[in-house]
Design a protein around this motif. Sequence first.
Motif, PDB file in Angstrom:
ATOM      1  N   VAL A 250       0.854  -1.089   0.066  1.00  0.00           N
ATOM      2  CA  VAL A 250       0.141  -0.090   0.040  1.00  0.00           C
ATOM      3  C   VAL A 250       0.689   1.385   0.106  1.00  0.00           C
ATOM      4  O   VAL A 250       0.592   2.202  -0.610  1.00  0.00           O
ATOM      5  CB  VAL A 250      -0.940  -0.017   1.095  1.00  0.00           C
ATOM      6  CG1 VAL A 250      -1.708   1.464   1.279  1.00  0.00           C
ATOM      7  CG2 VAL A 250      -1.914  -1.147   1.107  1.00  0.00           C
ATOM      8  N   SER A 251       2.000   1.386   0.689  1.00  0.00           N
ATOM      9  CA  SER A 251       2.716   2.576   0.772  1.00  0.00           C
ATOM     10  C   SER A 251       3.536   2.557  -0.618  1.00  0.00           C
ATOM     11  O   SER A 251       3.572   3.868  -0.955  1.00  0.00           O
ATOM     12  CB  SER A 251       4.034   2.259   1.625  1.00  0.00           C
ATOM     13  OG  SER A 251       3.409   1.592   3.262  1.00  0.00           O
ATOM     14  N   GLN A 252       3.807   1.666  -1.404  1.00  0.00           N
ATOM     15  CA  GLN A 252       4.169   1.710  -2.581  1.00  0.00           C
ATOM     16  C   GLN A 252       3.322   2.158  -3.690  1.00  0.00           C
ATOM     17  O   GLN A 252       3.638   3.096  -4.330  1.00  0.00           O
ATOM     18  CB  GLN A 252       4.719   0.380  -2.934  1.00  0.00           C
ATOM     19  CG  GLN A 252       5.621   0.451  -4.555  1.00  0.00           C
ATOM     20  CD  GLN A 252       6.686   1.490  -4.537  1.00  0.00           C
ATOM     21  OE1 GLN A 252       7.388   1.819  -3.545  1.00  0.00           O
ATOM     22  NE2 GLN A 252       6.986   2.167  -5.492  1.00  0.00           N
ATOM     23  N   LEU A 253       1.930   1.916  -3.545  1.00  0.00           N
ATOM     24  CA  LEU A 253       0.930   2.407  -4.314  1.00  0.00           C
ATOM     25  C   LEU A 253       0.694   3.830  -3.976  1.00  0.00           C
ATOM     26  O   LEU A 253       0.716   4.552  -4.906  1.00  0.00           O
ATOM     27  CB  LEU A 253      -0.243   1.570  -3.860  1.00  0.00           C
ATOM     28  CG  LEU A 253      -0.524   0.295  -4.726  1.00  0.00           C
ATOM     29  CD1 LEU A 253      -1.561  -0.525  -4.197  1.00  0.00           C
ATOM     30  CD2 LEU A 253      -0.549   0.184  -6.438  1.00  0.00           C
ATOM     31  N   LEU A 254       0.935   4.245  -2.724  1.00  0.00           N
ATOM     32  CA  LEU A 254       0.664   5.876  -2.472  1.00  0.00           C
ATOM     33  C   LEU A 254       1.815   6.525  -3.010  1.00  0.00           C
ATOM     34  O   LEU A 254       1.660   7.498  -3.408  1.00  0.00           O
ATOM     35  CB  LEU A 254       0.760   5.848  -0.988  1.00  0.00           C
ATOM     36  CG  LEU A 254      -0.568   5.291  -0.391  1.00  0.00           C
ATOM     37  CD1 LEU A 254      -0.495   5.492   1.226  1.00  0.00           C
ATOM     38  CD2 LEU A 254      -1.811   5.819  -0.953  1.00  0.00           C
TER      39      LEU A 254
END
Length: 347
Positions: A250-254
């Motif tokens: 999720v962090s990478q998507l953000l």
Amino acid sequence: MSKIPLSNDAAEIDHLRRAYTLMFVSYIAAAIIFVYGIRHIYDQQTLLAVILISSALAFLLNIVVFHLTGRIDRACLVQSVLVSMFVLVLVYQGGYHNTALYWVYPFPIIQFALLGARRGALLNLSLTLLLALFLKFPEWTIAKYRPEETSRFISSMLTVICVGWISEYFRARSHHKMTALQRDQQTLAYTDSLTGLLNRRYIDVDLPAQLLDNPDDYFPMTVVMLDIDHFKEVNDSFGHDAGDGVLRAVSQLLRTGTRAEDLVARYGGEEFIFFMPHTQLNDGLKRAESLRQQLAQHAFALGSVARHITASFGVATCHSPSNLKSTIQMADKNLYEAKRAGRNCVR
């Protein structure tokens, strides 16, 4: 986008060091020179009085321009040139009873303090070369110096310049290393170890100061909070290692879904927050909706299967540093409205 806009205390300290050196030369040294100039008017040494008084006034004029413009680099360069001209003219004239050479010694240190090691060395060596020519050819000057006096003066000047350069060079290196160490420590303190994003400490401690110092760089600013839906079920069903993998994904998507100037942070647990400078509420809602869709369409590898995970979003807009806390609270409130509305939506 999760890059920390670090405070630059070391640079501010170095700025103050140069500013105080500049003010010392402009006020204290100028006052001393001016007093001697007035005194030499009464001694009927008109040329020496003119040199001293005009130099003092030039130093004062430069500091006035600095206070009006705040341009420290230009002011230091101008002051260094003025100092060099003062030294040359004073040695040319000879000073009081040919004592001009004694007044030259402090100025190389001042040049290093104003200009740094490299430019200070260039200016000091150039000035020393000109002084050596003055002393080598006595017909070029009004003053008459003894040969043994001039040779010892040049040797002493070169010694002062070498010691000054060593001191300034290693002071600058120490300054840069301390700045790098400060940045590394600050980055570590403000980075979430699991996701590599900013952490709650940065939001609570450093961000408010950044907003106060540079409001034009941020406002209006939209704040978005998101919470991963049913995250406890992921941990319960697949284990905490799988849950950590989801948080990192999720962090990478953000990271990829926000702009370079946006600040993205892990706020706690499965909750994230990001700040979008120069973004009004409608644009913030659209960008949050785009991220919601990207997240919902992403397949997360959990065990032997790929699963889709959703998140709920709360959005609010901040218009001044004083409203940051209340804006975060409003975004959090809107997030829970999204949860009550059935999750996987933006409010």
